[in-house]
Write an enzyme that holds these catalytic residues in place. Sequence first.
Site, mmCIF file in Angstrom:
data_model
loop_
_atom_site.group_PDB
_atom_site.id
_atom_site.type_symbol
_atom_site.label_atom_id
_atom_site.label_comp_id
_atom_site.label_asym_id
_atom_site.label_seq_id
_atom_site.Cartn_x
_atom_site.Cartn_y
_atom_site.Cartn_z
ATOM 1 N N SER A 67 0.834 -1.202 0.000
ATOM 2 C CA SER A 67 0.000 0.000 0.000
ATOM 3 C C SER A 67 0.868 1.251 0.000
ATOM 4 O O SER A 67 1.958 1.262 0.569
ATOM 5 C CB SER A 67 -0.889 -0.002 1.250
ATOM 6 N N TYR A 118 -1.934 -0.704 10.790
ATOM 7 C CA TYR A 118 -2.185 -1.265 9.447
ATOM 8 C C TYR A 118 -1.018 -0.899 8.526
ATOM 9 O O TYR A 118 -0.415 -1.760 7.880
ATOM 10 C CB TYR A 118 -3.502 -0.742 8.876
ATOM 11 N N LYS A 175 2.064 -3.305 6.773
ATOM 12 C CA LYS A 175 2.411 -3.404 5.352
ATOM 13 C C LYS A 175 3.920 -3.193 5.190
ATOM 14 O O LYS A 175 4.598 -3.923 4.460
ATOM 15 C CB LYS A 175 1.640 -2.359 4.533
#
Length: 337
Positions: free
Chosen positions: A124, A150, A154
């Site tokens: 991302s 989050y 990643k």
Amino acid sequence: MRVLLTGGAGYIGSHTALVLLDHGHEVVVLDDFSNSSREAVRRVEELSGSRVPVIEVDLADRERALAALADVEFDAAIHCAGLKAVGESVAQPSRYYRVNLDSTLTLLDVMRERGVSKLVFSSSATVYGDPAYVPQDEQHQVGVGLTNPYGWSKFMNEQIIRDAQAAWPELGAVLLRYFNPVGAHPSGRIGEDPSGIPNNLMPFIAQVAVGVRERLSVFGDTYPTPDGTGVRDYIHVMDLAEGHVAALERIEAGVVSYNLGSGTGSSVLDVVSAFEAASGRPIPYDVVPPRPGDVAEVVANPAKANTELDWRTTRSLADACRDTWAWQSANPSGYGA
Ligand code: WQD
């Protein structure tokens, strides 16, 4: 190739499954259906005319995942399985780290043991943190100033994959850094089906248009952007899915990252206008204070993927709004109960 597609029942996964099948690959979906529906896989079978075997297991549950994969043959993996709600990750950090990291560690162990050396990872643009410059290319710093578990998960997964490849030189891994995926397959049969109140802009607007939500809250209109609202790089999910297949078919030993974005920024109000034009429905909104952690502008420089993958976006924001509306209006409750 026979591709193990983790998270293959999800929004990105289901569209990627369809494009893989359309390109002549075989797909085996691994999903625990904690945030997705079996109906999505059934509809992928309906649209493609192909069978899609499903392995229902939590990839982060190592013992069960190893058992479930014991007899599954595959030549490559596309790893989309993971938790992805930014706000939820702040409230549940240990769950996000455990699920998102353990799933990758389990997958890498299985791949090494089987000699499966091709991996595409769903990363991302969040790994870039606050943009030091816009548009962002792959040289932009990563892992600095990230604001949520989050995003950190990643970034950590990218590092885990780099370390795995250093220990296993045959491994070829591609890290695809998504900007803002939107849209749906033009058939309206598959699309984004977030559980609960959508965190992201496009699904929220779609639910306002279809009458599931009353009004949109616009998170701030005093950013240094043309109309004061946040600017993002919205990429049609079909373009994104095609980027996965382009990457898979060009994998070489080593680790390489690519931005998957259009290179064009659109503001919140641009999206509102585009959706009103596509749906013919008004999108009433109120301007509220900015959302903590949001930045003014996030736009991709996709030149590296354009050149090295011979891939570029071909669908516009208007296409994404049209296709989102086709999905949402035909499926007001998503895949339903
Ligand atoms: C887009 C714009 C908001 C909702 C996140 C993750 C990123 C990726 C995509 C997974 C912003 C504004 C939004 C609303 C609004 N996810 N907005 N009202 O925050 O750019 O990125 O989703 O990979 O990792 O960080 O996407 O859709 O939440 O917001 O005004 O109800 O819309 O402020 O400017 P974001 P988003």
